[in-house]
Design a protein around this motif. Structure first.
Motif, mmCIF file in Angstrom:
data_model
loop_
_atom_site.group_PDB
_atom_site.id
_atom_site.type_symbol
_atom_site.label_atom_id
_atom_site.label_comp_id
_atom_site.label_asym_id
_atom_site.label_seq_id
_atom_site.Cartn_x
_atom_site.Cartn_y
_atom_site.Cartn_z
ATOM 1 N N MET A 209 8.406 48.720 83.809
ATOM 2 C CA MET A 209 8.946 47.558 83.111
ATOM 3 C C MET A 209 9.458 47.944 81.724
ATOM 4 O O MET A 209 10.456 47.410 81.245
ATOM 5 C CB MET A 209 7.888 46.450 83.022
ATOM 6 C CG MET A 209 7.584 45.813 84.367
ATOM 7 S SD MET A 209 6.548 44.322 84.282
ATOM 8 C CE MET A 209 4.997 45.022 83.730
ATOM 9 N N TYR A 212 12.897 49.418 82.258
ATOM 10 C CA TYR A 212 13.904 48.377 82.449
ATOM 11 C C TYR A 212 14.272 47.741 81.102
ATOM 12 O O TYR A 212 15.448 47.501 80.820
ATOM 13 C CB TYR A 212 13.399 47.274 83.384
ATOM 14 C CG TYR A 212 12.902 47.742 84.725
ATOM 15 C CD1 TYR A 212 13.344 48.940 85.296
ATOM 16 C CD2 TYR A 212 11.973 46.986 85.446
ATOM 17 C CE1 TYR A 212 12.871 49.355 86.528
ATOM 18 C CE2 TYR A 212 11.503 47.410 86.680
ATOM 19 C CZ TYR A 212 11.952 48.594 87.210
ATOM 20 O OH TYR A 212 11.491 49.008 88.433
ATOM 21 N N TYR A 213 13.244 47.482 80.284
ATOM 22 C CA TYR A 213 13.487 46.831 78.998
ATOM 23 C C TYR A 213 14.183 47.767 78.021
ATOM 24 O O TYR A 213 14.892 47.319 77.124
ATOM 25 C CB TYR A 213 12.165 46.325 78.407
ATOM 26 C CG TYR A 213 12.320 45.110 77.540
ATOM 27 C CD1 TYR A 213 12.838 43.930 78.067
ATOM 28 C CD2 TYR A 213 11.942 45.109 76.201
ATOM 29 C CE1 TYR A 213 12.988 42.798 77.289
ATOM 30 C CE2 TYR A 213 12.082 43.989 75.412
ATOM 31 C CZ TYR A 213 12.605 42.839 75.964
ATOM 32 O OH TYR A 213 12.757 41.722 75.177
ATOM 33 N N ARG A 270 12.371 40.014 90.214
ATOM 34 C CA ARG A 270 12.886 41.270 90.760
ATOM 35 C C ARG A 270 14.306 41.118 91.286
ATOM 36 O O ARG A 270 15.156 41.998 91.078
ATOM 37 C CB ARG A 270 11.962 41.776 91.870
ATOM 38 C CG ARG A 270 12.449 43.044 92.532
ATOM 39 C CD ARG A 270 11.399 43.602 93.463
ATOM 40 N NE ARG A 270 10.308 44.198 92.726
ATOM 41 C CZ ARG A 270 9.121 44.486 93.262
ATOM 42 N NH1 ARG A 270 8.874 44.204 94.522
ATOM 43 N NH2 ARG A 270 8.185 45.047 92.520
ATOM 44 N N ASN A 273 16.600 41.162 88.427
ATOM 45 C CA ASN A 273 16.752 42.522 87.891
ATOM 46 C C ASN A 273 17.757 43.345 88.685
ATOM 47 O O ASN A 273 18.569 44.086 88.117
ATOM 48 C CB ASN A 273 15.397 43.240 87.879
ATOM 49 C CG ASN A 273 14.579 42.909 86.654
ATOM 50 O OD1 ASN A 273 15.073 42.314 85.698
ATOM 51 N ND2 ASN A 273 13.314 43.290 86.670
ATOM 52 N N VAL A 332 12.486 40.498 82.860
ATOM 53 C CA VAL A 332 11.435 41.491 82.633
ATOM 54 C C VAL A 332 10.175 40.812 82.109
ATOM 55 O O VAL A 332 9.052 41.105 82.557
ATOM 56 C CB VAL A 332 11.913 42.584 81.661
ATOM 57 C CG1 VAL A 332 10.734 43.446 81.215
ATOM 58 C CG2 VAL A 332 12.952 43.470 82.327
ATOM 59 N N LEU A 335 8.415 39.088 84.801
ATOM 60 C CA LEU A 335 7.610 40.043 85.560
ATOM 61 C C LEU A 335 6.263 40.275 84.903
ATOM 62 O O LEU A 335 5.228 40.349 85.563
ATOM 63 C CB LEU A 335 8.356 41.381 85.678
ATOM 64 C CG LEU A 335 9.350 41.568 86.817
ATOM 65 C CD1 LEU A 335 10.003 42.944 86.707
ATOM 66 C CD2 LEU A 335 8.685 41.404 88.167
ATOM 67 N N VAL A 351 5.757 46.844 76.436
ATOM 68 C CA VAL A 351 7.097 46.796 77.010
ATOM 69 C C VAL A 351 8.134 46.565 75.918
ATOM 70 O O VAL A 351 9.206 47.182 75.905
ATOM 71 C CB VAL A 351 7.178 45.695 78.088
ATOM 72 C CG1 VAL A 351 8.612 45.501 78.573
ATOM 73 C CG2 VAL A 351 6.272 46.047 79.269
#
Length: 424
Positions: A209, A212-213, A270, A273, A332, A335, A351
């Motif tokens: 995560m 992704y961030y 998800r 994303n 995110v 999530l 994150v």
């Protein structure tokens, strides 16, 4: 609709927290609106400018981890108040700086404003039920648009460091007043000894995560501070024109975050994303293309062909990617709420730190690669690589989770079903 037993307090908490976060975000990105002033006053190279832009982001990134730990033991409202008081002297001291390292040190100091996101999102989340967290976090994240203040106001105060100091100190004091006087106290959360932040560092899901961030927020933050200079150098625009185009990217990407949170609540974080990374990587493919001249050897003469992305198409593609990133920043954190509903502070801090590190490291890499290769679109080539890596990591993450689900189910059925139906 946001459903809560005390909706009046909840709505007031969300509005005040978002406004105060926007003010802190404006302080955090102060140097973004002063790039050409800093270059002219300090005679900076491209790499030196990148380092100066990254200084506040670095502090904000590193401090998000202890901030996530602190919200386990102290109320977010108290922490946000203390943070703004700590930042204020840095802004007052700004007119007395006359060297590169002085500006770098003060940038590190007022970079503490970056902690406001961790404090604010933990504060707001305690007022709303789980089913609304995506939308609520998305609405709070609209505070990213506070950077518009730096992009609009700071260029108007060029070379007037005393005025910059007074204006930004005044704005921060306004935020402090609003926060202390209007923000509801909240409930008894947090409780001492609730969790430890260290176990989350051992979980691969948290690192994914964070990756992704790193892209959806880190590259947004990096582009925010980099784009004014990019527009002026790559397209020969004036400061005002470059600021206007950057604002299109900033505002659209910030405001859409609320809608991204709603989509994450409704369709799953998800799924959102996946869409974010597909849109981003397609936009980056074209943004990465440098101005190129082809020479075609014809029968009677050579034909020269110039292929380049003009400023209008560039801004359109950039805005499309910014909109996708806005969705991604909301999804995110949805999530995080899905997997760690009782640890939004520590996990969100980790994150958020990964994402802010993207905002710190990417401008430096932009400057380094641009100087090394000699053309500006190389920065988007770098982002293309980051996005592709994120998609690969997400694919194998989904595949691994589906395989684990399959193994758990088949352990009770003697493995008689085919594995093919569970493959992504």
């Amino acid at each position: 609709m946001l459903e809560t037993a005390y909706s009046a307090n909840a709505l007031r908490a969300l509005i005040v927290a978002t406004l105060v976060f926007a003010i802190n975000f404006a302080v955090w990105t102060l140097y973004a609106g002063l790039t050409e002033v800093l270059v002219a006053d300090l005679n900076l190279s491209l790499l030196e400018l990148s380092g100066l832009l990254a200084a506040p982001i670095l502090t904000g990134a590193l401090c998000r981890i202890p901030s996530g730990w602190l919200v386990q033991y102290f109320k977010p409202k108290v922490l946000m108040t203390s943070q703004m008081i700590l930042v204020l002297p840095a802004l007052i001291f700004l007119p007395h700086i006359d060297s590169y390292w002085g500006f770098f040190a003060v940038g590190l100091w007022f970079g503490l404003a970056g902690c406001s996101f961790t404090f604010g999102i933990t504060y707001v989340s305690q007022f709303y039920p789980s089913g609304s967290q995506g939308l609520v976090m998305g609405l709070f994240g609209v505070g990213n648009a506070g950077a518009a203040l730096s992009l609009v106001l700071a260029p108007e105060l060029q070379h007037q460091w005393s005025l910059v100091s007074w204006v930004y100190s005044g704005v921060l004091l306004l935020g402090l007043f609003l926060w202390v006087m209007l923000a509801p106290a909240g409930n008894d959360y947090p409780k001492k000894g609730q969790t430890s932040i260290l176990p989350y560092l051992k979980q691969l899901r948290v690192w994914r995560m964070g990756l992704y961030y790193y892209f959806v927020f880190g590259s947004f933050l990096a582009l925010l501070v980099w784009l004014p200079h990019y527009y002026m150098q790559a397209y020969g625009l004036t400061v005002r024109q470059a600021t206007a185009y950057t604002l299109v990217f900033l505002v659209s990407s910030s405001v859409i975050r609320a809608l991204g949170g709603w989509f994450a609540d409704r369709y799953g974080a998800r799924s959102v994303n996946w869409g974010v990374f597909w849109v981003s990587i397609m936009s980056l493919f074209f943004l990465s293309y440098p101005p190129t001249t082809f020479i075609i050897h014809g029968i009677e003469a050579d034909v020269t062909m110039l292929v380049e992305i003009n400023v209008g198409l560039f801004t359109f593609l950039l805005t499309v990617m910014g909109l996708a990133q806005g969705f991604g920043r909301a999804s995110v954190y949805k999530l995080i709420n899905n997997y760690y509903p009782d640890a939004i502070g520590p996990v969100g801090g980790l994150v958020g730190a990964f994402g802010a590190l993207g905002g710190c490291t990417l401008p430096i890499l932009f400057g380094f690669f641009t100087e090394a290769f000699g053309f500006y679109s190389v920065s988007f080539m770098l982002l293309y690589g980051v996005a592709a890596f994120c998609m690969i990591a997400m694919y194998f993450s989904v595949r691994s989770e589906k395989l684990n689900d399959y193994l758990r189910e088949q352990s009770t059925n003697n493995f008689i079903e085919s594995e093919e139906q569970y493959r992504p």
